[in-house]
Design an enzyme around this catalytic site. Sequence first.
Site, PDB file in Angstrom:
ATOM      1  N   SER A  39       0.786  -1.212   0.062  1.00  0.00           N
ATOM      2  CA  SER A  39       0.041  -0.047   0.033  1.00  0.00           C
ATOM      3  C   SER A  39       0.789   1.267  -0.215  1.00  0.00           C
ATOM      4  CB  SER A  39      -0.899   0.036   1.337  1.00  0.00           C
ATOM      5  OG  SER A  39      -0.094   0.024   2.440  1.00  0.00           O
ATOM      6  N   LYS A  99       1.071   4.425   7.136  1.00  0.00           N
ATOM      7  CA  LYS A  99       0.362   5.334   5.902  1.00  0.00           C
ATOM      8  C   LYS A  99       0.947   6.811   6.119  1.00  0.00           C
ATOM      9  CE  LYS A  99      -2.667   2.289   4.810  1.00  0.00           C
ATOM     10  NZ  LYS A  99      -2.579   1.449   3.513  1.00  0.00           N
TER      11      LYS A  99
END
EC number: 3.4.21.89
Length: 258
Positions: A39, A99
């Site tokens: 990701s 993230k």
Amino acid sequence: MEDAKDGIVETIKTVVYALLIAGVFRTLFFQPFWIPSGSMKDTLLIGDFLFVNKMAYGYSQYSCPFGICPISGRIFASEPERGDVVVFRHPVNGSDFIKRLIGLPGDRIQMKNGILNINGTPLKTEPDGVFTEPMEPQGPQQMLPRCSNAPVGQGGVCEKEKFVETLPEGRSHSILNIGNGPTDNTPVFTVPDGHYFFMGDNRDNSTDSRVNQLARGVGFVPAENLIGRADRIMFSSAGKSLFYIWTWRADRFFKGIE
């Protein structure tokens, strides 16, 4: 005989003390993290190993030794900054995620046709070539990458469009695009006080704050869930295990995270 017994006892005590010190060091200052998914490509690759700086944002309930905090609650040593790559605990299931911090409290975040808008202004997004990787199973989960040039056969070259995105404060980072996805167009998200908004750099392959928690997304992340900032990759393995030293990526040793 007594000297031998004393030597064994001292060795055991030394090992126990060393383990205790290592445990406290880990609890207070740094936490190891191994990248399990794609990701955050191409900033972070599956198999990157890093230490999370838990003191970057001060104390939290998760960085207090034995549950005892010198100061209760979240006290920031320095405020989290937009663009930081952060490890945090998922607000619902408690698992560790990594993230990029995109939205600060009070910000309005929206995706329009794949372009990130912050407080009504689209970010500068410039083409930066193509990110390529082999179409083969990756990491311990043996996941296959997603490609903008799909379908790609096993052993072929998987491509993704690469861009440089510049945040309002001037920090730039790489992002990847696979194609038109469901998170390329979103409603406006207004970040509540005491919360943050996170996104993956591999924009079409990231379940992040754009996805509602009811759909197993991240949603807004409370400040107390922040664990620390990721600053540098220590080493990286392209194989199933960190112990497969023949699969280590020498060019990623001690690589700074932008």
